[in-house]
Design a protein around this motif. Sequence first.
Motif, short mmCIF file in Angstrom:
data_model
loop_
_atom_site.label_atom_id
_atom_site.label_comp_id
_atom_site.label_asym_id
_atom_site.label_seq_id
_atom_site.Cartn_x
_atom_site.Cartn_y
_atom_site.Cartn_z
N GLY A 35 0.79 -1.22 0.00
CA GLY A 35 0.00 0.00 0.00
C GLY A 35 0.83 1.28 0.00
N GLN A 36 2.16 1.15 -0.09
CA GLN A 36 2.99 2.34 0.10
C GLN A 36 3.07 3.22 -1.16
N VAL A 39 -1.85 3.51 -1.71
CA VAL A 39 -2.66 4.34 -0.82
C VAL A 39 -2.44 5.85 -1.10
N PRO A 40 -1.18 6.30 -1.29
CA PRO A 40 -1.03 7.71 -1.68
C PRO A 40 -1.77 8.04 -2.99
N HIS A 104 12.03 5.13 3.52
CA HIS A 104 12.48 5.14 4.92
C HIS A 104 12.04 3.85 5.57
N PRO A 106 10.06 2.94 8.09
CA PRO A 106 8.63 2.62 8.29
C PRO A 106 7.93 2.25 6.98
N ILE A 107 8.39 2.79 5.87
CA ILE A 107 7.81 2.44 4.57
C ILE A 107 8.34 1.08 4.13
N ASN A 109 9.03 -1.28 6.07
CA ASN A 109 8.37 -2.30 6.88
C ASN A 109 7.10 -2.82 6.24
N ARG A 110 6.50 -2.08 5.30
CA ARG A 110 5.27 -2.52 4.65
C ARG A 110 5.41 -2.76 3.15
N ALA A 191 17.29 12.32 1.59
CA ALA A 191 17.33 10.93 2.01
C ALA A 191 15.94 10.33 1.84
N LEU B 41 -1.73 13.98 11.61
CA LEU B 41 -1.71 13.84 10.16
C LEU B 41 -1.15 15.10 9.55
N GLY B 46 2.37 9.77 3.18
CA GLY B 46 3.56 8.98 3.48
C GLY B 46 4.86 9.72 3.56
N GLN B 58 6.64 -2.77 15.05
CA GLN B 58 7.34 -2.05 13.98
C GLN B 58 6.71 -0.69 13.70
N ALA B 59 7.56 0.29 13.41
CA ALA B 59 7.05 1.61 13.05
C ALA B 59 6.45 1.56 11.65
N VAL B 60 5.23 2.09 11.50
CA VAL B 60 4.62 2.20 10.17
C VAL B 60 3.90 3.54 10.07
N ARG B 61 3.66 3.95 8.82
CA ARG B 61 2.89 5.17 8.56
C ARG B 61 1.40 4.80 8.63
N LEU B 64 -0.88 5.28 5.57
CA LEU B 64 -0.71 4.45 4.37
C LEU B 64 -1.21 3.03 4.61
N LEU B 113 8.53 6.42 16.20
CA LEU B 113 9.64 5.96 15.36
C LEU B 113 10.82 5.55 16.24
N GLU B 120 13.95 -2.53 18.58
CA GLU B 120 14.58 -3.43 17.62
C GLU B 120 16.10 -3.41 17.77
N ASP B 131 20.12 8.09 10.15
CA ASP B 131 19.41 7.62 8.96
C ASP B 131 17.94 7.36 9.28
N ALA B 134 15.86 10.51 9.81
CA ALA B 134 15.57 11.22 8.56
C ALA B 134 14.24 10.75 7.95
N SER B 135 13.63 9.72 8.52
CA SER B 135 12.33 9.24 8.02
C SER B 135 11.24 10.27 8.21
#
Lengths: 285, 164
Positions: A35-36, A39-40, A104, A106-107, A109-110, A191, B41, B46, B58-61, B64, B113, B120, B131, B134-135
């Motif tokens: 969905g990365q 979904v956008p 990144h 978190p993205i 991860n999915r 980045a 939001l 994303g 786990q960290a997720v958006r 999304l 995050l 982890e 790094d 920077a997310s």
Amino acid sequence: MKPAPFDYHAARTVEEAVALLAEYADRDGRIIAGGQSFVPMMAFRLARPSHVIDINGIAALGRLAVEGEVLRIGAVVRHAALETLGCAGVLGRLLSQMARLIAHKPIRNRGTFCGSIVNADPAAEWCLAAVTLGAEIVAQSVREIRVLGADGFFTGAMTTTLAPDELVTECRIPLLRDGTRFGFDEVSRRAGDFAMAAALATYRVEDGRIVEPRIGVGGVEPCPKRIAAAEARLAGAAPDHRLFAAAASEAAAAVEPMDDGEASRGYRQRLVRAVVTRALERSLS
Amino acid sequence: MSQKLEVKLTVNGRDYVLSLEPRWTLADVLREHCGLTGTHLGCEHGVCGACTVMIDGQAVRSCLMFAVQAQGKAIVTVEGLAGPGGELHPLQQAFIDHHALQCGFCTPGFLMLAHATLLESPDIDDEALIDILASNLCRCTGYKNILAAVKTAAAVMKARRRQP
Ligand SMILES: Cc1cc2nc3c(=O)[nH]c(=O)nc-3n(C[C@H](O)[C@H](O)[C@H](O)COP(=O)(O)OP(=O)(O)OC[C@H]3O[C@@H](n4cnc5c(N)ncnc54)[C@H](O)[C@@H]3O)c2cc1C
Ligand code: FES
Ligand code: FES
């Protein structure tokens, strides 16, 4: 913005997913994997699927394994799993280096490898890897199972030869022989952004000479491609800095870069020279 | 006309049974249906990371992902960070101590995050942490103080684990 209404289907098996696609594809029924990207696109209403078929619950698609001479990557294997891949030798190390430059954590991860291939962004790291390394894409529908070469799969920016009722169940990448050298480099503005140009180089050295060189460039033309002229320059020669610079010049001359808000044609051309040089230099370390 | 599904979500250890349109993102449902407005939001596509939550560690958006997709998973939001008596999590305390926030809009996302990251990789090195940070986007503080806060929290959490 918010996505437009749709009906949601959680498929439990591949058979169920392709049956749902057969039923809904002509009414813009679509698969959701990580969905990365999807979904956008739905949030911007660039995509307005009437039916969304979720494959995340299909355990069989989570397979990531070496079998014979190939690495098989199932449709719900995440970028993050490739980032920490402990198997597949040289190929595994190459993929985990590339994975770290996708978006990144978190993205990652999915988002999935196969989703990235179907999405076919010109600058996607996995599309470049697939074309350069000669990957195969397995597409299944209620009609048949097709095995497609990555070379020829991408037909333009965000477009492929996949039919609307086909599910990509896995991608297969040939393992790289022990001793294969590789290097990857990309340039992006921030980045995690998509690259404005990226290059992947692999080759082996026998008796001091380069054999089986592969040079792929992504983010420059609508589809990633191998650069035959640069490969020809490398084949049979001794690896050194002057040779690498010459191969990079061949690559820059062989592309017809896109011209968009991100980077102009001329800038991308110069970036190709830079990323190919750096990818080759990295192959030495 | 549009489909509604009964969805059970487990957020910060509590169950929520909701009737939802599948098009609602997890972020919207946390805010509008669960009343957990700590998840912010920013961009809804994303890029900014303000909506970051933790799912199964786990960290997720959360912008999304659709809420229906989060059934059966353990969701943790910024509201789940503090202890039962309201005592601040080491990350929260370190963000205050290091002035790692100004307007605070990005803060819940950075906290989640960082929380997932330290679970982890408790021994993460500076380069990897930079790094990861920077997310997410912060347009107020710059990232130096956020980095210092996360490093301090990592040290505090490690010291606590060492205590018998
Ligand atoms: C902020 C941000 C930065 C990003 N940066 C990068 C980057 O630097 N490099 C990069 O490569 N990507 C980047 N991405 C995109 C990311 O890698 C996505 O994960 C990827 O493009 C799509 O994979 P997905 O699993 O999320 O697919 P989805 O978003 O679920 O799907 C994408 C498309 O493919 C179709 N699809 C997915 N899986 C299948 C399947 N198995 N069979 C048939 N159809 C399928 C869907 O219907 C949809 O049309 C970024 C995304 C964001 C939000
Ligand atoms: S709101 Fe989710 S990333 Fe910006
Ligand atoms: S503190 Fe204001 S955006 Fe980060």
